[in-house]
Design a protein around this motif. Structure first.
Motif, PDB file in Angstrom:
ATOM      1  N   ALA A  15       0.849  -1.118  -0.023  1.00 39.35           N
ATOM      2  CA  ALA A  15      -0.028  -0.127  -0.200  1.00 39.35           C
ATOM      3  C   ALA A  15       0.872   1.163   0.025  1.00 39.35           C
ATOM      4  O   ALA A  15       2.053   1.338   0.499  1.00 39.35           O
ATOM      5  CB  ALA A  15      -0.975   0.020   1.354  1.00 39.35           C
ATOM      6  N   HIS A  16       0.523   2.347  -0.867  1.00 38.75           N
ATOM      7  CA  HIS A  16       1.123   3.618  -0.670  1.00 38.75           C
ATOM      8  C   HIS A  16       0.603   4.488   0.268  1.00 38.75           C
ATOM      9  O   HIS A  16       1.082   5.469   0.604  1.00 38.75           O
ATOM     10  CB  HIS A  16       1.050   4.349  -2.118  1.00 38.75           C
ATOM     11  CG  HIS A  16       1.683   3.475  -3.239  1.00 38.75           C
ATOM     12  ND1 HIS A  16       3.046   3.178  -3.298  1.00 38.75           N
ATOM     13  CD2 HIS A  16       1.297   2.539  -4.253  1.00 38.75           C
ATOM     14  CE1 HIS A  16       3.505   2.630  -4.332  1.00 38.75           C
ATOM     15  NE2 HIS A  16       2.529   1.878  -4.856  1.00 38.75           N
ATOM     16  N   SER A  17      -0.704   4.272   0.765  1.00 38.89           N
ATOM     17  CA  SER A  17      -1.070   4.960   2.024  1.00 38.89           C
ATOM     18  C   SER A  17      -2.200   4.101   2.607  1.00 38.89           C
ATOM     19  O   SER A  17      -2.578   3.200   2.237  1.00 38.89           O
ATOM     20  CB  SER A  17      -1.738   6.314   1.567  1.00 38.89           C
ATOM     21  OG  SER A  17      -3.003   5.928   0.571  1.00 38.89           O
ATOM     22  N   PHE A  35      -2.861  -5.676   7.775  1.00 41.29           N
ATOM     23  CA  PHE A  35      -2.928  -4.672   6.810  1.00 41.29           C
ATOM     24  C   PHE A  35      -1.882  -3.580   7.795  1.00 41.29           C
ATOM     25  O   PHE A  35      -0.780  -2.998   7.336  1.00 41.29           O
ATOM     26  CB  PHE A  35      -3.905  -3.940   6.600  1.00 41.29           C
ATOM     27  CG  PHE A  35      -3.911  -2.903   5.741  1.00 41.29           C
ATOM     28  CD1 PHE A  35      -3.610  -2.837   4.286  1.00 41.29           C
ATOM     29  CD2 PHE A  35      -3.745  -1.563   6.190  1.00 41.29           C
ATOM     30  CE1 PHE A  35      -3.423  -1.725   3.613  1.00 41.29           C
ATOM     31  CE2 PHE A  35      -3.605  -0.452   5.211  1.00 41.29           C
ATOM     32  CZ  PHE A  35      -3.402  -0.637   4.195  1.00 41.29           C
ATOM     33  N   VAL A  36      -2.355  -3.354   8.929  1.00 37.34           N
ATOM     34  CA  VAL A  36      -1.665  -2.511   9.933  1.00 37.34           C
ATOM     35  C   VAL A  36      -0.291  -2.771  10.139  1.00 37.34           C
ATOM     36  O   VAL A  36       0.777  -1.803   9.974  1.00 37.34           O
ATOM     37  CB  VAL A  36      -2.324  -2.257  11.312  1.00 37.34           C
ATOM     38  CG1 VAL A  36      -1.483  -1.670  12.121  1.00 37.34           C
ATOM     39  CG2 VAL A  36      -3.764  -1.657  11.045  1.00 37.34           C
ATOM     40  N   THR A  40       2.940  -0.451   8.731  1.00 39.11           N
ATOM     41  CA  THR A  40       3.758   0.115   9.168  1.00 39.11           C
ATOM     42  C   THR A  40       5.087  -0.297   9.157  1.00 39.11           C
ATOM     43  O   THR A  40       6.167   0.571   9.372  1.00 39.11           O
ATOM     44  CB  THR A  40       3.259   0.491  10.875  1.00 39.11           C
ATOM     45  OG1 THR A  40       2.930  -1.062  11.111  1.00 39.11           O
ATOM     46  CG2 THR A  40       2.054   1.028  10.822  1.00 39.11           C
ATOM     47  N   HIS A  41       5.263  -1.441   8.827  1.00 38.45           N
ATOM     48  CA  HIS A  41       6.620  -2.107   8.483  1.00 38.45           C
ATOM     49  C   HIS A  41       7.263  -1.342   7.423  1.00 38.45           C
ATOM     50  O   HIS A  41       8.560  -0.956   7.156  1.00 38.45           O
ATOM     51  CB  HIS A  41       6.585  -3.633   8.264  1.00 38.45           C
ATOM     52  CG  HIS A  41       7.992  -4.320   7.812  1.00 38.45           C
ATOM     53  ND1 HIS A  41       8.769  -4.360   8.733  1.00 38.45           N
ATOM     54  CD2 HIS A  41       8.330  -4.665   6.761  1.00 38.45           C
ATOM     55  CE1 HIS A  41       9.884  -4.724   8.304  1.00 38.45           C
ATOM     56  NE2 HIS A  41       9.772  -5.068   7.069  1.00 38.45           N
ATOM     57  N   ARG A  42       6.373  -1.203   6.280  1.00 39.24           N
ATOM     58  CA  ARG A  42       6.865  -0.436   4.953  1.00 39.24           C
ATOM     59  C   ARG A  42       7.247   0.868   5.414  1.00 39.24           C
ATOM     60  O   ARG A  42       8.254   1.381   5.001  1.00 39.24           O
ATOM     61  CB  ARG A  42       5.766  -0.511   4.003  1.00 39.24           C
ATOM     62  CG  ARG A  42       6.138   0.195   2.867  1.00 39.24           C
ATOM     63  CD  ARG A  42       5.049   0.058   1.845  1.00 39.24           C
ATOM     64  NE  ARG A  42       5.605   0.611   0.617  1.00 39.24           N
ATOM     65  CZ  ARG A  42       4.900   1.412  -0.369  1.00 39.24           C
ATOM     66  NH1 ARG A  42       3.897   1.893   0.177  1.00 39.24           N
ATOM     67  NH2 ARG A  42       5.528   2.051  -1.478  1.00 39.24           N
ATOM     68  N   ILE A  43       6.502   1.677   6.326  1.00 37.58           N
ATOM     69  CA  ILE A  43       6.972   3.074   6.760  1.00 37.58           C
ATOM     70  C   ILE A  43       8.294   3.065   7.451  1.00 37.58           C
ATOM     71  O   ILE A  43       9.263   3.536   7.148  1.00 37.58           O
ATOM     72  CB  ILE A  43       5.780   3.527   7.699  1.00 37.58           C
ATOM     73  CG1 ILE A  43       4.671   3.898   6.842  1.00 37.58           C
ATOM     74  CG2 ILE A  43       6.475   4.711   8.352  1.00 37.58           C
ATOM     75  CD1 ILE A  43       3.414   4.171   7.911  1.00 37.58           C
ATOM     76  N   TRP A  55       3.946   4.722  15.803  1.00 39.95           N
ATOM     77  CA  TRP A  55       3.009   5.534  16.253  1.00 39.95           C
ATOM     78  C   TRP A  55       1.738   5.422  15.452  1.00 39.95           C
ATOM     79  O   TRP A  55       0.469   5.408  15.523  1.00 39.95           O
ATOM     80  CB  TRP A  55       3.577   7.109  16.057  1.00 39.95           C
ATOM     81  CG  TRP A  55       2.279   8.236  16.010  1.00 39.95           C
ATOM     82  CD1 TRP A  55       1.577   8.569  15.106  1.00 39.95           C
ATOM     83  CD2 TRP A  55       2.024   8.963  17.195  1.00 39.95           C
ATOM     84  NE1 TRP A  55       0.577   9.638  15.429  1.00 39.95           N
ATOM     85  CE2 TRP A  55       0.875   9.732  16.976  1.00 39.95           C
ATOM     86  CE3 TRP A  55       2.420   9.012  18.688  1.00 39.95           C
ATOM     87  CZ2 TRP A  55       0.318  10.820  17.660  1.00 39.95           C
ATOM     88  CZ3 TRP A  55       1.804   9.939  19.519  1.00 39.95           C
ATOM     89  CH2 TRP A  55       0.669  10.839  19.079  1.00 39.95           C
ATOM     90  N   GLU A  56       2.062   5.440  13.992  1.00 42.87           N
ATOM     91  CA  GLU A  56       1.064   5.251  12.968  1.00 42.87           C
ATOM     92  C   GLU A  56       0.221   3.814  13.195  1.00 42.87           C
ATOM     93  O   GLU A  56      -0.744   3.793  12.939  1.00 42.87           O
ATOM     94  CB  GLU A  56       1.664   5.095  11.553  1.00 42.87           C
ATOM     95  CG  GLU A  56       0.758   4.904  10.395  1.00 42.87           C
ATOM     96  CD  GLU A  56      -0.054   5.992  10.156  1.00 42.87           C
ATOM     97  OE1 GLU A  56      -1.066   6.187   9.434  1.00 42.87           O
ATOM     98  OE2 GLU A  56       0.123   7.108  10.651  1.00 42.87           O
ATOM     99  N   ALA A  57       1.031   2.726  13.807  1.00 44.11           N
ATOM    100  CA  ALA A  57       0.322   1.506  14.037  1.00 44.11           C
ATOM    101  C   ALA A  57      -0.776   1.886  14.978  1.00 44.11           C
ATOM    102  O   ALA A  57      -1.940   1.269  14.975  1.00 44.11           O
ATOM    103  CB  ALA A  57       1.378   0.281  14.500  1.00 44.11           C
TER     104      ALA A  57
END
Length: 95
Positions: A15-17, A35-36, A40-43, A55-57
């Protein structure tokens, strides 16, 4: 990965966003949790900032109506107290 968690994980990694809550809540909680964690691993990989990803997770866990303890267990398993603190702060204070 032919289970719901695995499919969500792969979707998050690609996912890009982050998707809006209305788009994701139609999936089962295992998919959403995957998905989460994938997203967030990608981030974390892209930015090198594990605290931002944690934080995003937290934010997404709340947005997607997931069990905070179940997702938070991921951060306790990797023995990263700082990431767990950022996750919990994202869950409580993030939008």
């Amino acid at each position: 990965m032919n289970n719901h968690f695995g499919k969500g994980l792969m979707a998050g990694l690609n996912a890009h966003s982050a998707s809006g809550a209305a788009d994701v809540t139609r999936f089962c909680s295992d998919y959403r949790r995957g998905f989460v964690l994938g997203y967030t691993h990608r981030i974390s990989e892209q930015t090198g900032n594990r605290q931002q990803a944690a934080w995003e997770a937290g934010v997404l866990t709340r947005r997607y109506q997931l069990d905070k303890d179940l997702v938070g267990d991921f951060f306790t398993e990797v023995n990263n107290d700082m990431a767990l603190r950022f996750f919990l702060a994202g869950y409580e204070k993030g939008r």
